[in-house]
Design an enzyme around this catalytic site. Structure first.
Site, PDB file in Angstrom:
ATOM      1  N   GLU A 238       0.802  -1.235   0.000  1.00  0.00           N
ATOM      2  CA  GLU A 238       0.000   0.000   0.000  1.00  0.00           C
ATOM      3  C   GLU A 238       0.831   1.280   0.000  1.00  0.00           C
ATOM      4  O   GLU A 238       1.758   1.439   0.799  1.00  0.00           O
ATOM      5  CB  GLU A 238      -0.933  -0.005   1.236  1.00  0.00           C
ATOM      6  CG  GLU A 238      -1.900   1.167   1.263  1.00  0.00           C
ATOM      7  CD  GLU A 238      -2.989   1.060   2.333  1.00  0.00           C
ATOM      8  OE1 GLU A 238      -3.084   0.005   3.004  1.00  0.00           O
ATOM      9  OE2 GLU A 238      -3.739   2.035   2.489  1.00  0.00           O
ATOM     10  N   LYS A 254      -8.647  -0.990   0.883  1.00  0.00           N
ATOM     11  CA  LYS A 254      -9.666  -1.537   1.786  1.00  0.00           C
ATOM     12  C   LYS A 254     -10.371  -2.605   0.982  1.00  0.00           C
ATOM     13  O   LYS A 254     -10.876  -2.348  -0.106  1.00  0.00           O
ATOM     14  CB  LYS A 254     -10.635  -0.420   2.172  1.00  0.00           C
ATOM     15  CG  LYS A 254     -11.139  -0.394   3.524  1.00  0.00           C
ATOM     16  CD  LYS A 254     -10.389   0.081   4.737  1.00  0.00           C
ATOM     17  CE  LYS A 254      -8.984  -0.280   4.966  1.00  0.00           C
ATOM     18  NZ  LYS A 254      -8.673  -0.895   6.188  1.00  0.00           N
TER      19      LYS A 254
HETATM   20  C1  LIG Z   1      -4.608  -3.508   8.717  1.00  0.00           C
HETATM   21  C2  LIG Z   1      -4.079  -4.067   7.650  1.00  0.00           C
HETATM   22  O1  LIG Z   1      -4.448  -3.752   6.377  1.00  0.00           O
HETATM   23  C3  LIG Z   1      -5.313  -2.673   6.134  1.00  0.00           C
HETATM   24  C4  LIG Z   1      -6.691  -3.145   6.020  1.00  0.00           C
HETATM   25  C5  LIG Z   1      -7.173  -3.629   4.821  1.00  0.00           C
HETATM   26  C6  LIG Z   1      -8.574  -4.205   4.731  1.00  0.00           C
HETATM   27  O2  LIG Z   1      -9.343  -4.052   5.689  1.00  0.00           O
HETATM   28  O3  LIG Z   1      -8.913  -4.840   3.718  1.00  0.00           O
HETATM   29  C7  LIG Z   1      -6.383  -3.541   3.677  1.00  0.00           C
HETATM   30  C8  LIG Z   1      -5.199  -2.860   3.701  1.00  0.00           C
HETATM   31  C9  LIG Z   1      -4.773  -2.069   4.860  1.00  0.00           C
HETATM   32  O4  LIG Z   1      -5.176  -0.736   4.752  1.00  0.00           O
HETATM   33  C10 LIG Z   1      -3.010  -5.086   7.763  1.00  0.00           C
HETATM   34  O5  LIG Z   1      -2.571  -5.623   6.744  1.00  0.00           O
HETATM   35  O6  LIG Z   1      -2.576  -5.341   8.898  1.00  0.00           O
END
Ligand SMILES: C=C(O[C@@H]1C=C(C(=O)O)C=C[C@H]1O)C(=O)O
Length: 435
Positions: A238, A254
């Site tokens: 990311e 997300k």
């Molecule tokens: C919190 C994490 O990831 C976050 C949460 C995500 C989601 O809810 O799909 C995706 C990427 C990140 O912004 C992690 O990898 O620990």
């Protein structure tokens, strides 16, 4: 201030390998690797910043002002990180949870030695005080024995480690349920709820573990950071924020789905993620938050969503990514673009301040560098920072190893599914640590 040398590199993959190997002698280093990912907003394929000439290292108190002064006075490349707890410098918040790592909350350094690789073109920039070392260093790098990135042997003095959860699965499910109650009451819409896994009394070969993690993840925002006895081994997919001239780019993630080895099954999982209303709404809520954050420094009418909920597939998972851009007002200091958007919405939830308060209440570990950002400022006041997720943190002196994972809780969340999503994100890190 810097002497520049250009070199044609016939085999960039092999050169990267040798360069990273060579860099291990330095006490401060940051390695950034895009793993040949076809970025829509590319910077470099790989960057190595090594050996600090000057350093800024501090806690969150007044951190952004200190960074602003350091970046303004240095007028040079600076590399480093912002940890999540700099939230306490931006809002009236505090961090009381357990911290096994005890890293500084902000760390930046001006490297004496800098390597920028793009395709076959290598640009070496050394501070004048070490510029007579360029030829000799380059010879040494090229003479390094090239080791395969996925070499998996474990040095004999390293013992297998036992990873423990900071909170039990039952406690996680209970806390996620309580978070949901806050969401159903309308206190917040979304919270990124995280949990830590750790090992004490552990000695790991950080560099070897990083190579393995990178080989099985090949993420677009990989980094390896060493600050004396403190290490970050990151397989982040990311981007948090990039500045290129007056253009600002944010790419929140997300929405996460597992991958399948069977191609048609994998395509189905991708399709399902793309159409999943819960995942889309998680993503769109954060896009709204990012639009709001960027508007604080943007020229009127310049905030645009250029890509919404697009699925990108990585070695470990499929991710739903959006891209938000803006044109920044000329009067804004680059550090203020970070300050007005930090911490990134994808790791907080919305509304941001209330979500951060609940996170502090429900999580058991201080997030620290996890959920922060690693990157650099160029002398032209441009910058590029990732989001520190899918990352192993290691304090060698304290023999403490840690990784955290989280997921977005929204009104449609089911705690058990969120727990499973956390385990999916943790899989690669657990695998390389336990193998
Ligand atoms: C919190 C994490 O990831 C976050 C949460 C995500 C989601 O809810 O799909 C995706 C990427 C990140 O912004 C992690 O990898 O620990």
């Amino acid at each position: 201030m810097r002497k520049t040398h250009f070199e044609h590199i016939a085999n960039p993959e092999q050169f990267k390998n040798k360069l990273l190997q060579w860099s291990q002698q330095f006490d401060e280093l940051l390695w950034l690797d895009s793993n040949d990912y076809k970025h829509s907003y590319p910077s470099y394929d790989a960057v190595l910043a090594a050996e600090a000439f000057t350093v800024l290292q501090t806690d969150s108190h007044n951190a952004f002002e200190q960074l602003k002064d350091y970046q303004t006075l240095t007028k040079d490349w600076i590399f480093g990180y912002l940890s999540y707890d700099l939230k306490n410098d931006v809002e009236r918040l505090s961090s009381q949870n357990h911290d096994g790592l005890t890293f500084p909350e902000l760390f930046f350094f001006q490297p004496k030695k800098l390597f920028l690789l793009k395709g076959n073109a290598l640009e070496i920039q050394y501070l004048n005080l070490v510029s007579d070392e360029i030829t000799q260093d380059l010879e040494q790098i090229l003479a390094m024995e090239s080791q395969s990135f996925d070499k998996t042997e474990m040095p004999s003095e390293v013992l297998p480690i036992t990873i423990k959860p900071r909170i039990s699965k039952d406690a996680y499910l209970e806390k996620a349920t309580q978070m949901l109650t806050h969401i159903h009451r309308g206190n917040i819409y979304e919270a990124n709820f995280c949990q830590e896994f750790y090992a004490e009394g552990s000695k790991i070969q950080a560099f070897e573990i990083f190579k393995k993690l990178n080989a099985i993840s090949k993420p677009p925002f990989a980094c390896y950071l060493k600050n004396h006895d403190q290490f970050l081994l990151s397989a982040s997919p990311e981007r948090y924020l990039k500045k290129e001239g007056d253009r600002i780019i944010s790419q929140p993630i997300k929405g996460t789905a597992k991958r399948a080895s069977n191609p048609s099954e994998d395509e189905l999982l991708k399709q399902k993620l793309s159409e999943d209303q819960k995942e889309r709404s998680e993503n769109i809520m954060i896009v709204d938050l990012v639009r709001n954050d960027l508007s604080k420094t943007a020229k009127k009418g310049s905030v645009n969503v250029v890509e919404l909920c697009k699925i990108h597939s990585f070695e470990q998972v499929h991710q739903m990514i959006s891209t938000v851009t803006s044109t920044v007002k000329a009067s804004v200091h680059p550090v203020d673009i970070l300050k007005t958007t930090f911490p990134m919405g994808s790791m907080t939830g919305a509304p941001k301040i209330s979500a951060m308060q609940l996170i502090e209440e429900f999580e058991a570990s201080k997030r620290g560098l996890y959920s922060g950002a690693v990157g650099y400022f160029s002398p032209e006041n441009d910058f590029d920072f990732n989001v520190v997720i899918r990352s192993i943190l290691y304090n060698e002196t304290k023999q403490y190893v840690s990784y955290s994972v989280g997921s977005a809780i929204t009104s449609k969340s089911e705690p058990l599914k969120e727990y499973e999503e956390c385990m999916l994100k943790a899989k690669a890190m657990r695998e390389v640590l336990e193998s």
